[in-house]
Design a protein around this motif. Structure first.
Motif, PDB file in Angstrom:
ATOM      1  N   GLN A 139      -2.461   5.878  -4.616  1.00  0.00           N
ATOM      2  CA  GLN A 139      -2.152   6.464  -3.311  1.00  0.00           C
ATOM      3  C   GLN A 139      -2.626   5.568  -2.168  1.00  0.00           C
ATOM      4  N   GLN A 140      -3.814   4.969  -2.326  1.00  0.00           N
ATOM      5  CA  GLN A 140      -4.317   4.075  -1.289  1.00  0.00           C
ATOM      6  C   GLN A 140      -3.441   2.836  -1.163  1.00  0.00           C
ATOM      7  N   ARG A 141      -2.949   2.325  -2.304  1.00  0.00           N
ATOM      8  CA  ARG A 141      -2.069   1.152  -2.249  1.00  0.00           C
ATOM      9  C   ARG A 141      -0.767   1.506  -1.544  1.00  0.00           C
TER      10      ARG A 141
ATOM     11  N   TYR B 224      -0.366   3.829   0.707  1.00  0.00           N
ATOM     12  CA  TYR B 224      -0.696   3.984   2.124  1.00  0.00           C
ATOM     13  C   TYR B 224      -0.715   2.620   2.809  1.00  0.00           C
ATOM     14  N   GLU B 225      -1.348   1.639   2.172  1.00  0.00           N
ATOM     15  CA  GLU B 225      -1.438   0.297   2.765  1.00  0.00           C
ATOM     16  C   GLU B 225      -0.068  -0.361   2.858  1.00  0.00           C
TER      17      GLU B 225
ATOM     18  N   SER C 173       2.715   1.233   3.235  1.00  0.00           N
ATOM     19  CA  SER C 173       3.381   1.938   4.344  1.00  0.00           C
ATOM     20  C   SER C 173       2.926   1.400   5.687  1.00  0.00           C
ATOM     21  N   ARG C 174       1.630   1.116   5.791  1.00  0.00           N
ATOM     22  CA  ARG C 174       1.068   0.586   7.040  1.00  0.00           C
ATOM     23  C   ARG C 174       1.588  -0.830   7.322  1.00  0.00           C
TER      24      ARG C 174
ATOM     25  N   ALA D 100       7.934   3.169   5.203  1.00  0.00           N
ATOM     26  CA  ALA D 100       6.848   4.150   5.204  1.00  0.00           C
ATOM     27  C   ALA D 100       7.292   5.521   4.712  1.00  0.00           C
TER      28      ALA D 100
ATOM     29  N   THR E  45       5.578   7.081   1.435  1.00  0.00           N
ATOM     30  CA  THR E  45       4.760   8.278   1.636  1.00  0.00           C
ATOM     31  C   THR E  45       5.261   9.427   0.771  1.00  0.00           C
TER      32      THR E  45
ATOM     33  N   LYS F 238       3.941   8.877  -2.609  1.00  0.00           N
ATOM     34  CA  LYS F 238       2.500   9.177  -2.614  1.00  0.00           C
ATOM     35  C   LYS F 238       2.263  10.683  -2.722  1.00  0.00           C
ATOM     36  N   ASN F 239       3.050  11.450  -2.016  1.00  0.00           N
ATOM     37  CA  ASN F 239       2.865  12.902  -2.003  1.00  0.00           C
ATOM     38  C   ASN F 239       3.292  13.570  -3.304  1.00  0.00           C
TER      39      ASN F 239
END
Length: 446
Positions: free
Chosen positions: A377-379, A381-382, A384-385, A391, A395, A398-399
């Motif tokens: 999930q953190q990967r 998020y990064e 997406s950023r 994104a 996302t 991730k969800n």
């Protein structure tokens, strides 16, 4: 009493961690553990970062000439460079006869010298303060007064966009006042180390926290070789102080656990498994977990790599850059598993291809099953950023993630062979006897 050997900066830091380690380093270096590939990689990162940081003060002369040199030769060459008027020196060597250090960056500003120690970390750590104080001690006692001494480390907030901006990549902390304030402490500890080495008697020091903090000692294997393997060896999930108490009491059954000892529910499960070989199955919770899964199922795993100096635009120091994934899909219960994968091609940034393939190969619905979802999930998020055009889809993936670790972390399913761990390396052979990570040619991400 013999004359003690010269103490280098690394030897001083070693001695502060453990005097026994310092003694063995001087007298029995052959007893050291073999350097693993992972450890060598860490050493290489440090050397590479030190060389890269030379760009902060370009045009200097390397006192090591880029190769290992005899200590006396390196010291003499450093003095020659200073005498010849060079104002930027890399790997400058200094000694006062009893101590020795190499300075990453030595810079003359107007008529005064400044020293800079480079670390591949992203913050100042406690042992860095000792490091810098020791170097200040050696350089000043060798006859070169320092106006300032500073520590340089990587700035993990820096984002690469185009050519590296070295002034933004590195953070400089002036530690001169701290180094000066520690000189009496340095003297005191040097005297203790020199006396111990001159006496020539190995210190009798029991193993303990100093074996791994702040570094894993390279005599760890030697010092721990005679330790007994008992019922509690490798046990997780029970506080270390309680395990020490069980050992001291000779505890061999759950009935011998003191009635007044406060145990968490998870500790009770681990101890019942240890002493009574008791399994635990919370069928209702497992069925509820399985009931949350939605087809098509996606079984997903990422691999990442980190660079201290970011290689790619929109990346940071030590950012975990995804370069590979493995994806199995099952469209309906009992259906055939299909495998999909991506592997980046250096030296290109793997992330654009990673994202493109991942989005193409995942369905628009269905659970994304991972083990320890916080990592994936953190990967996402990064990604997406750093790639905002993707994104929304990232996302959404991730969800939809479901953590396969959850039933084991919450002990809905527990087997004694797991020894209190919910690591997949313990869970897999427990559930599927005959399959083990130790059988794999590549056994870990490093």
């Amino acid at each position: 009493m013999s004359e003690p050997p010269t103490i280098s900066k690394s030897s001083f830091i070693r001695g502060k961690q453990c005097l026994k380690s310092l003694y063995l380093h001087i007298h029995d270096p052959a007893l050291k553990d073999k350097i693993s590939d992972a450890q060598q990689h860490v050493f290489n990162i440090g050397h590479d970062t030190g060389r890269h940081a030379q760009q902060l003060f370009p045009g200097g002369i390397d006192a090591s000439r880029g190769e290992p040199r005899e200590v006396e030769e390196a010291i003499a060459y450093t003095q020659q460079l200073i005498a010849d008027g060079h104002e930027v020196i890399y790997e400058a060597a200094f000694s006062n006869g009893k101590t020795l250090c190499y300075m990453d960056l030595l810079v003359k500003v107007d008529t005064e010298w400044q020293a800079f120690e480079v670390k591949a970390s992203t913050a100042v750590k406690d042992y860095h303060l000792l490091d810098v104080a020791f170097q200040h001690h050696v350089i000043c006692q060798s006859g070169l007064p320092l106006k300032e001494i500073s520590l340089v480390h990587l700035n993990n907030k820096y984002v690469r966009r185009g050519e590296i901006d070295v002034d933004q990549l590195y953070t400089i902390h002036n530690l001169t006042d701290h180094a000066k304030a520690m000189q009496a402490y340095i003297d005191e500890n040097l005297l203790e180390m020199q006396t111990m080495l001159a006496v020539g008697q190995r210190p009798d020091i029991e193993t303990g926290k100093q074996c791994t903090q702040p570094f894993v000692c390279d005599f760890y294997g030697y010092c721990h070789q005679d330790e007994k393997v008992d019922l509690f060896t490798g046990l997780k999930g029970v506080r270390a102080a309680k395990i020490d108490r069980f050992r001291s009491m000779g505890t061999e059954s759950f009935e011998q656990v003191p009635a007044n000892m406060a145990l968490t529910a998870k500790e009770r499960t681990v101890l019942r498994g240890l002493f009574e070989n008791e399994n635990k199955r919370d069928v209702a919770s497992i069925l509820q977990f399985l009931g949350r899964l939605e087809y098509p199922l996606h079984f997903l795993d990422f691999e990442t790599i980190m660079f201290p100096v970011p290689l790619y635009d929109e990346s940071r120091p030590y950012q975990q850059v995804p370069f590979q994934y493995s994806l199995h899909k099952q469209k309906h219960p009992g259906g055939t598993l299909t495998h999909h994968a991506f592997l980046g091609s250096p030296p290109e940034d793997p992330r654009p291809g990673f994202i493109k393939c991942l989005l193409a190969e995942t369905e628009s619905e269905g659970s994304i099953i991972v083990y320890n979802k916080a990592f994936e999930q953190q990967r996402l998020y990064e990604l997406s950023r750093d790639f905002p055009e993707h994104a929304y889809r990232l996302t959404e993936l991730k969800n939809r993630m479901v953590d396969l670790m959850e039933p084991f972390r919450k002990q809905w399913l527990y087997m004694p062979v797991m020894k209190g761990s919910y690591s997949i390396k313990r869970v897999l052979p427990a559930l599927v006897p005959g399959i083990s990570y130790s059988d794999l040619e590549i056994q870990e991400g490093n």
